[in-house]
Design a protein around this motif. Structure first.
Motif, PDB file in Angstrom:
ATOM      1  N   CYS A 182       0.772  -1.218   0.062  1.00 24.79           N
ATOM      2  CA  CYS A 182       0.055  -0.200   0.030  1.00 24.79           C
ATOM      3  C   CYS A 182       0.931   1.225  -0.011  1.00 24.79           C
ATOM      4  O   CYS A 182       0.558   2.128  -0.819  1.00 24.79           O
ATOM      5  CB  CYS A 182      -0.964  -0.005   1.297  1.00 24.79           C
ATOM      6  N   THR A 183       1.777   1.347   0.970  1.00 21.57           N
ATOM      7  CA  THR A 183       2.680   2.404   0.964  1.00 21.57           C
ATOM      8  C   THR A 183       3.405   2.687  -0.532  1.00 21.57           C
ATOM      9  O   THR A 183       3.419   3.724  -1.010  1.00 21.57           O
ATOM     10  CB  THR A 183       3.838   2.407   1.912  1.00 21.57           C
ATOM     11  N   LEU A 184       3.828   1.639  -1.276  1.00 20.68           N
ATOM     12  CA  LEU A 184       4.675   1.675  -2.297  1.00 20.68           C
ATOM     13  C   LEU A 184       3.598   2.235  -3.496  1.00 20.68           C
ATOM     14  O   LEU A 184       3.914   3.023  -4.116  1.00 20.68           O
ATOM     15  CB  LEU A 184       4.940   0.116  -3.030  1.00 20.68           C
ATOM     16  N   SER A 185       2.160   1.613  -3.477  1.00 18.15           N
ATOM     17  CA  SER A 185       1.532   2.116  -4.469  1.00 18.15           C
ATOM     18  C   SER A 185       0.833   3.610  -4.157  1.00 18.15           C
ATOM     19  O   SER A 185       0.603   4.369  -5.226  1.00 18.15           O
ATOM     20  CB  SER A 185       0.279   1.144  -4.999  1.00 18.15           C
ATOM     21  N   GLU A 186       1.033   4.016  -3.050  1.00 16.17           N
ATOM     22  CA  GLU A 186       0.443   5.328  -2.730  1.00 16.17           C
ATOM     23  C   GLU A 186       1.429   6.255  -3.017  1.00 16.17           C
ATOM     24  O   GLU A 186       1.465   7.356  -3.665  1.00 16.17           O
ATOM     25  CB  GLU A 186       0.137   5.370  -1.301  1.00 16.17           C
ATOM     26  N   THR A 187       2.936   5.921  -3.054  1.00 19.99           N
ATOM     27  CA  THR A 187       3.920   6.930  -3.232  1.00 19.99           C
ATOM     28  C   THR A 187       3.909   7.095  -4.869  1.00 19.99           C
ATOM     29  O   THR A 187       3.868   8.323  -5.340  1.00 19.99           O
ATOM     30  CB  THR A 187       5.351   6.288  -2.757  1.00 19.99           C
ATOM     31  N   LEU A 188       3.924   5.972  -5.479  1.00 20.85           N
ATOM     32  CA  LEU A 188       3.742   6.094  -6.890  1.00 20.85           C
ATOM     33  C   LEU A 188       2.491   6.818  -7.374  1.00 20.85           C
ATOM     34  O   LEU A 188       2.601   7.861  -8.261  1.00 20.85           O
ATOM     35  CB  LEU A 188       3.430   4.727  -7.643  1.00 20.85           C
ATOM     36  N   ARG A 189       1.344   6.687  -6.726  1.00 19.16           N
ATOM     37  CA  ARG A 189       0.027   7.267  -7.118  1.00 19.16           C
ATOM     38  C   ARG A 189       0.323   8.976  -6.822  1.00 19.16           C
ATOM     39  O   ARG A 189       0.013   9.623  -7.753  1.00 19.16           O
ATOM     40  CB  ARG A 189      -0.931   6.646  -6.271  1.00 19.16           C
ATOM     41  N   LEU A 190       0.480   9.290  -5.848  1.00 20.53           N
ATOM     42  CA  LEU A 190       0.977  10.569  -5.474  1.00 20.53           C
ATOM     43  C   LEU A 190       1.743  11.276  -6.527  1.00 20.53           C
ATOM     44  O   LEU A 190       1.581  12.359  -6.842  1.00 20.53           O
ATOM     45  CB  LEU A 190       1.646  10.755  -4.070  1.00 20.53           C
ATOM     46  N   PHE A 191       2.746  10.664  -7.001  1.00 25.07           N
ATOM     47  CA  PHE A 191       3.754  11.221  -7.965  1.00 25.07           C
ATOM     48  C   PHE A 191       2.702  11.414  -9.368  1.00 25.07           C
ATOM     49  O   PHE A 191       2.824  12.650  -9.931  1.00 25.07           O
ATOM     50  CB  PHE A 191       4.719  10.298  -8.374  1.00 25.07           C
ATOM     51  N   PHE A 192       2.062  10.456  -9.678  1.00 27.23           N
ATOM     52  CA  PHE A 192       1.280  10.608 -11.014  1.00 27.23           C
ATOM     53  C   PHE A 192      -0.062  11.541 -10.777  1.00 27.23           C
ATOM     54  O   PHE A 192      -0.347  11.978 -11.641  1.00 27.23           O
ATOM     55  CB  PHE A 192       0.800   9.210 -11.345  1.00 27.23           C
ATOM     56  N   GLU A 193      -0.527  11.419  -9.752  1.00 30.94           N
ATOM     57  CA  GLU A 193      -1.875  12.168  -9.421  1.00 30.94           C
ATOM     58  C   GLU A 193      -1.731  13.842  -8.880  1.00 30.94           C
ATOM     59  O   GLU A 193      -2.471  14.716  -9.190  1.00 30.94           O
ATOM     60  CB  GLU A 193      -2.751  11.437  -8.622  1.00 30.94           C
ATOM     61  N   GLY A 194      -0.498  13.885  -8.336  1.00 26.67           N
ATOM     62  CA  GLY A 194      -0.464  14.995  -7.702  1.00 26.67           C
ATOM     63  C   GLY A 194       0.843  15.935  -8.334  1.00 26.67           C
ATOM     64  O   GLY A 194       0.716  17.180  -8.645  1.00 26.67           O
ATOM     65  N   TRP A 195       2.043  15.184  -8.674  1.00 22.91           N
ATOM     66  CA  TRP A 195       3.157  16.024  -9.014  1.00 22.91           C
ATOM     67  C   TRP A 195       3.212  16.194 -10.475  1.00 22.91           C
ATOM     68  O   TRP A 195       3.523  17.371 -11.202  1.00 22.91           O
ATOM     69  CB  TRP A 195       4.491  15.055  -8.766  1.00 22.91           C
ATOM     70  N   VAL A 196       2.845  15.155 -11.431  1.00 26.24           N
ATOM     71  CA  VAL A 196       2.806  15.335 -12.665  1.00 26.24           C
ATOM     72  C   VAL A 196       1.771  16.431 -13.311  1.00 26.24           C
ATOM     73  O   VAL A 196       2.135  17.054 -14.256  1.00 26.24           O
ATOM     74  CB  VAL A 196       2.403  13.786 -13.454  1.00 26.24           C
ATOM     75  N   PRO A 197       0.594  16.425 -12.449  1.00 22.56           N
ATOM     76  CA  PRO A 197      -0.318  17.651 -13.188  1.00 22.56           C
ATOM     77  C   PRO A 197       0.291  18.890 -12.942  1.00 22.56           C
ATOM     78  O   PRO A 197       0.306  19.663 -13.742  1.00 22.56           O
ATOM     79  CB  PRO A 197      -1.641  17.349 -12.423  1.00 22.56           C
ATOM     80  N   THR A 198       0.636  19.049 -11.750  1.00 18.73           N
ATOM     81  CA  THR A 198       1.489  20.459 -11.632  1.00 18.73           C
ATOM     82  C   THR A 198       2.694  20.656 -12.524  1.00 18.73           C
ATOM     83  O   THR A 198       2.742  21.908 -12.859  1.00 18.73           O
ATOM     84  CB  THR A 198       2.170  20.256 -10.219  1.00 18.73           C
ATOM     85  N   LEU A 199       3.283  19.662 -12.975  1.00 18.55           N
ATOM     86  CA  LEU A 199       4.483  19.823 -14.288  1.00 18.55           C
ATOM     87  C   LEU A 199       3.674  20.128 -15.331  1.00 18.55           C
ATOM     88  O   LEU A 199       4.074  21.311 -16.048  1.00 18.55           O
ATOM     89  CB  LEU A 199       4.939  18.648 -14.069  1.00 18.55           C
ATOM     90  N   PHE A 200       2.774  19.257 -15.738  1.00 15.87           N
ATOM     91  CA  PHE A 200       1.853  19.957 -16.868  1.00 15.87           C
ATOM     92  C   PHE A 200       1.230  21.257 -16.865  1.00 15.87           C
ATOM     93  O   PHE A 200       1.347  22.051 -17.953  1.00 15.87           O
ATOM     94  CB  PHE A 200       0.877  18.818 -17.165  1.00 15.87           C
ATOM     95  N   ARG A 201       0.670  21.615 -15.767  1.00 16.99           N
ATOM     96  CA  ARG A 201       0.097  22.896 -15.701  1.00 16.99           C
ATOM     97  C   ARG A 201       0.995  24.094 -16.001  1.00 16.99           C
ATOM     98  O   ARG A 201       0.756  25.116 -16.643  1.00 16.99           O
ATOM     99  CB  ARG A 201      -0.589  23.046 -14.092  1.00 16.99           C
ATOM    100  N   SER A 202       2.501  23.890 -15.568  1.00 15.84           N
ATOM    101  CA  SER A 202       3.364  24.922 -15.933  1.00 15.84           C
ATOM    102  C   SER A 202       3.414  25.156 -17.725  1.00 15.84           C
ATOM    103  O   SER A 202       4.079  26.308 -17.916  1.00 15.84           O
ATOM    104  CB  SER A 202       4.718  24.537 -15.233  1.00 15.84           C
ATOM    105  N   TYR A 203       2.773  24.511 -18.415  1.00 13.31           N
ATOM    106  CA  TYR A 203       3.032  24.461 -19.871  1.00 13.31           C
ATOM    107  C   TYR A 203       1.751  25.316 -20.326  1.00 13.31           C
ATOM    108  O   TYR A 203       1.463  25.530 -21.320  1.00 13.31           O
ATOM    109  CB  TYR A 203       3.145  23.358 -20.646  1.00 13.31           C
ATOM    110  N   ASN A 204       0.893  25.688 -19.166  1.00 15.06           N
ATOM    111  CA  ASN A 204      -0.477  26.247 -19.588  1.00 15.06           C
ATOM    112  C   ASN A 204      -0.769  27.748 -19.050  1.00 15.06           C
ATOM    113  O   ASN A 204      -1.346  27.889 -18.127  1.00 15.06           O
ATOM    114  CB  ASN A 204      -1.642  25.359 -19.176  1.00 15.06           C
TER     115      ASN A 204
END
Ligand SMILES: [Zn+2]
Length: 849
Positions: free
Chosen positions: A593-615
């Motif tokens: 659970c800790t492993l999948s949660e860490t991955l998930r936070l990266f994709f659901e939380g960090w990746v969108p922030t990164l994409f938004r910087s192109y908008n």
């Protein structure tokens, strides 16, 4: 009064809350964490927890005593044992509990090679605006003052929740959300023991608490009180082959939506961008809704939802009850989804039994939990294969053999999904025929541009109409959703709502909405939670200057060179084996659970922030002429899908890869990407397919030598070619140089014929390479000869001749052209394999339309 069962769930969830309090206290050493936990429930929040009687305090206070008296204490102890047995031990420095930051599993063996620098997470609440929430680092310090501040905030929020009333079982969801916010970056066990080996603090307190509660909820249903003592004894003496531990107590159930590809991308282009995002969000909601619906049918708490994302979910359920109810539940889900989507989307479920020993490590006579994880996935995949193989039930054969309702003439067809369209029910929007379902997805897409909250009310299940809108499908599962830009826009429930969950998007300050919600909904039991939107929605200004969701054509305008569109897909390489063998025998439930949660936070939380910087437009940081460039349609689990201006996608992809490296702390777990680019009129479905092919057919099959090491995958498919990320970087640098030459940038511009020459040379190289590889396969030449023949063929002389001629006429670019020529003919790391990409890339970047 709260029932014994509800009290048990709460007791299991809070059993170790004392660890948090103890680490925050000056007198931490004076009392046990169990005692600190007791004070929390029996003194600090005495009034609030009063409806639970003294059971709660007893279970929290006595979960570590040698001789528990009450059943509830024994059950919490049993669940705690099963959940905590995963403690990984090794020779490591002693650290007092309040001085030990949580270790990132990604940065240590078995996931990382020996010698990898261990990374640790800073202590703090989850905060999407803070990089520290997502990335572990090398030098992280934690101490009692940090815990004290955090504890103070936690208690303050808990007071907001408690108010002046007593505990209601519906509050469990809010408490779970508070624990997620405050204890996700806090280790459960710490290296404090006196022996030679000590615990590795790599499981979060949150995951330990949640899995303990999930297991306890199952045990309560499965075991009789007379077996508690026997099992406790067996667990304490856990040794291989103990018969008592073979008892199957849980079921791991997996649900998986299939048909998502066609559902998402098989649409015509009218309003496609909004509709697509609406559809993607709906898929997520549908996954969670069905998971919640199954839990509700079994009368289980949200703690038993282990994971939901990427179109699938995992539930931990009581075994016998699952055995009994599963056929009926499965049938109902299939039926509802069939009526809603006529087979375009279906949700397949299956389960496997989990015995007590499956929670334990091998040396204690157990199996790693990850085996169960892959076992249930295999079962669901098998179910996918035989999906329509045996239409056993009558209703199914009825619908299967009833001709599908398709429009018969062009006027009766929805111009978006090509399904049925009737003037009396469906709409005509700006002259385009849209069925009510398609229109509802666009409406949802519009709402998702800047939503702040979502309310999910629980209602009695409703019948499905024809071509149901997205919210009518959820209503068939007893959920009534409202997505709003501000809490004030919510409307009071119509009909018999029994409870609700209020979600705050993209902020963990989720309890702030409590007052608003209470004003609107009065006494309706309401829970509060937070969620990530996991998207980046581009905007444009309309004629009146107000913002609306950008169309794909608007995105194309943000491209450099040709105004084309691109699709980017990325996912983690070999995720299955990361989960299966990566954690080896230490793959316990909470560790997974800790492993999948860490991955998930990266994709659901960090990746969108990164994409938004192109908008720049959507984020309000733009100048007059800026265009938003990317639409992140989906990010979650371990993958992402984005549509955007073709020219920015390679850069975004490389950025995601770099940040992923930061997350895992090296190159031992990698990421691959596929990009397809085409004219914006090209059907999205084909573009999505082409990007999939670039990812799976090119990047995932790529292997190379990198610094003497054999590397597989960890690559990108772009411009029809697979490249390692380091090769993409090199091609990108040369791309900049060549584009600069072509534009002149203050000097005399080099003619575009340069690109044509490069493309010709690349073509010669590729053709010759193919030929020589065929010769080598046929045994005509050796491996060494192959290299020789590929690198020193006719193209080389052509190149020297052509570039020489160019150079003679381009006095001002002599230096760059010489360098380019040398980079191509160099023996080591020659640019020649990347030349086709370079030529195509620069051609598109400099082409005028
Ligand atoms: Zn339609």
């Amino acid at each position: 009064m709260v029932t014994e069962e509800h009290t048990l769930w709460l007791a299991a969830l809070l059993h170790d809350i004392g660890k948090f309090a103890q680490r925050a206290s000056d007198q931490g050493r004076g009392a046990s964490h169990a005692e600190f936990g007791r004070r929390f429930v029996e003194e600090m929040f005495a009034g609030y927890f009063a409806p639970c009687g003294d059971y709660l305090a007893h279970a929290v206070a006595h979960h570590h005593t040698g001789s528990p008296q009450r059943d509830i204490e024994k059950l919490v102890m049993l669940a705690d044992c099963l959940s905590a047995s995963e403690r990984e031990e090794e020779e490591r420095h002693q650290e007092a509990p309040s001085w030990a930051p949580m270790v990132s599993m990604f940065s240590r063996p078995p996931l990382a090679p020996e010698g990898t620098t261990e990374l640790r997470f800073a202590l703090g609440p989850l905060n999407w605006a803070d990089e520290l929430t997502f990335f572990p680092r090398k030098d992280v310090q934690v101490g009692p003052p940090d815990y004290a501040v955090l504890w103070e905030h936690f208690v303050a929020e808990f007071r907001t929740l408690a108010g002046e009333r007593g505990y209601h079982p519906h509050d469990l969801t809010t408490i779970l959300a508070l624990l997620r916010k405050y204890t996700s970056r806090m280790p459960s066990a710490t290296p404090w023991g006196k022996g030679e080996t000590r615990t590795v603090p790599d499981v979060s307190l949150y995951d330990h608490l949640k899995s303990t509660a999930a297991i306890a909820a199952c045990l309560y249903r499965e075991l009789g009180p007379d077996s508690y003592d026997v099992l406790l004894k067996a667990l304490r003496a856990a040794s291989p082959g103990q018969e008592d531990l073979q008892l199957e107590v849980c079921a791991l159930l997996k649900g998986d939506i299939s048909g998502t590809q066609d559902f998402l991308y098989l649409m015509s282009s009218s309003g496609a961008s909004r509709g697509l995002r609406g559809r993607s969000f709906y898929l997520q909601l549908l996954t969670e809704t069905v998971a919640g619906w199954v839990l509700e049918r079994l009368g289980l708490p949200l703690t038993n939802l282990l994971f939901a994302g990427g179109g699938h979910f995992y539930l931990l359920l009581p075994f016998r009850q699952t055995q009994e109810l599963f056929p009926q539940l499965d049938k109902e889900v299939t039926e509802k989804l069939w009526r809603a989507h006529q087979g375009d989307l279906c949700l397949l479920m299956d389960y496997v039994p989990v015995a007590l020993c499956d929670f334990l490590e091998a040396e204690q006579g157990g199996h790693a939990f990850s085996e169960k994880w892959s076992e249930v996935s295999e079962r669901v995949n098998a179910a996918k294969q035989r999906k329509w193989g045996q239409p056993g039930t009558t209703w199914m054969s009825e619908v299967l053999f009833r001709p599908r309702q398709l429009g018969t003439t062009e006027e009766e067809v929805c111009q978006v999904c090509h399904g049925q369209w009737e003037p009396s029910v469906d709409m005509l929007v700006n002259g385009v025929r849209k069925c009510r379902r398609c229109e509802s997805f666009e409406e949802l897409g519009r709402k998702l541009r800047q939503p702040s909250a979502m309310l999910l009310l629980s209602m009695p299940e409703r019948e499905l109409p024809d071509r149901p809108t997205w919210d009518e499908v959820l209503a068939a599962f007893g959920r009534c959703p409202q997505v709003v830009a501000a809490a004030g826009e919510l409307v009071p429930p119509q009909g018999a709502a029994t409870s609700g969950v209020f979600y705050r998007f993209d902020s963990t300050e989720f309890l702030q909405s409590k007052t608003d919600a209470e004003r609107l909904f009065g006494d309706l039991p309401m829970a509060y939670d937070f969620r990530l939107l996991a998207d980046a929605t581009p905007a444009v200004r309309d004629a009146q200057g107000s913002l609306k969701v950008a169309e794909f054509a608007d995105l194309a305008q943000a491209s450099e060179g040709v105004k084309w569109l691109g699709v980017l897909r990325m996912d983690v390489d070999d995720l299955g084996s990361v989960f299966r063998s990566g954690l080896a025998e230490h793959a316990s439930l909470s560790r997974l659970c800790t492993l999948s949660e860490t991955l998930r936070l990266f994709f659901e939380g960090w990746v969108p922030t990164l994409f938004r910087s192109y908008n720049p437009v959507a984020s309000g940081s733009n100048g007059e002429k800026a265009h938003d460039a990317v639409y992140l349609i989906y990010a979650g689990g371990d993958d992402l899908f984005a549509v955007g201006a073709w020219s920015v996608l390679p850069e975004v992809a490389a950025q995601v890869r770099d940040d992923f490296r930061r997350l895992v702390g090296g190159d031992h777990i990698t990421l691959s990407a596929g990009i397809a680019v085409e004219h914006q009129k090209f059907p999205l479905y084909q573009l999505a397919e082409a990007a999939k092919e670039a990812l799976d057919g090119l990047a995932k099959r790529y292997s190379r030598k990198l610094n003497g090491r054999a590397v597989k995958k960890d690559a990108i498919g772009f411009m029809g070619k697979a490249m390692g990320w380091e090769e993409l970087t090199r091609a990108a640098e040369w791309k900049d140089t060549v584009v600069q030459m072509l534009r002149g940038d203050g000097k005399k511009a080099v003619p575009r014929a340069l690109v044509t020459r490069l493309a010709e040379i690349a073509h010669l190289y590729e053709a010759n390479a193919r030929l020589q590889r065929a010769r080598q396969r046929a045994g005509e030449i050796s491996e060494e000869q192959l290299n020789e023949e590929v690198m020193y063929a006719k193209w080389m002389w052509q190149l020297v001749y052509h570039l020489g001629r160019f150079r003679a006429r381009q006095e001002e670019h002599k230096e760059e052209l010489t360098e380019l020529q040398q980079a191509i003919i160099r023996q080591q790391d020659s640019l020649i394999p990347l030349l086709a990409v370079l030529a195509r890339w620069t051609e598109l970047l400099t082409r005028e339309e």
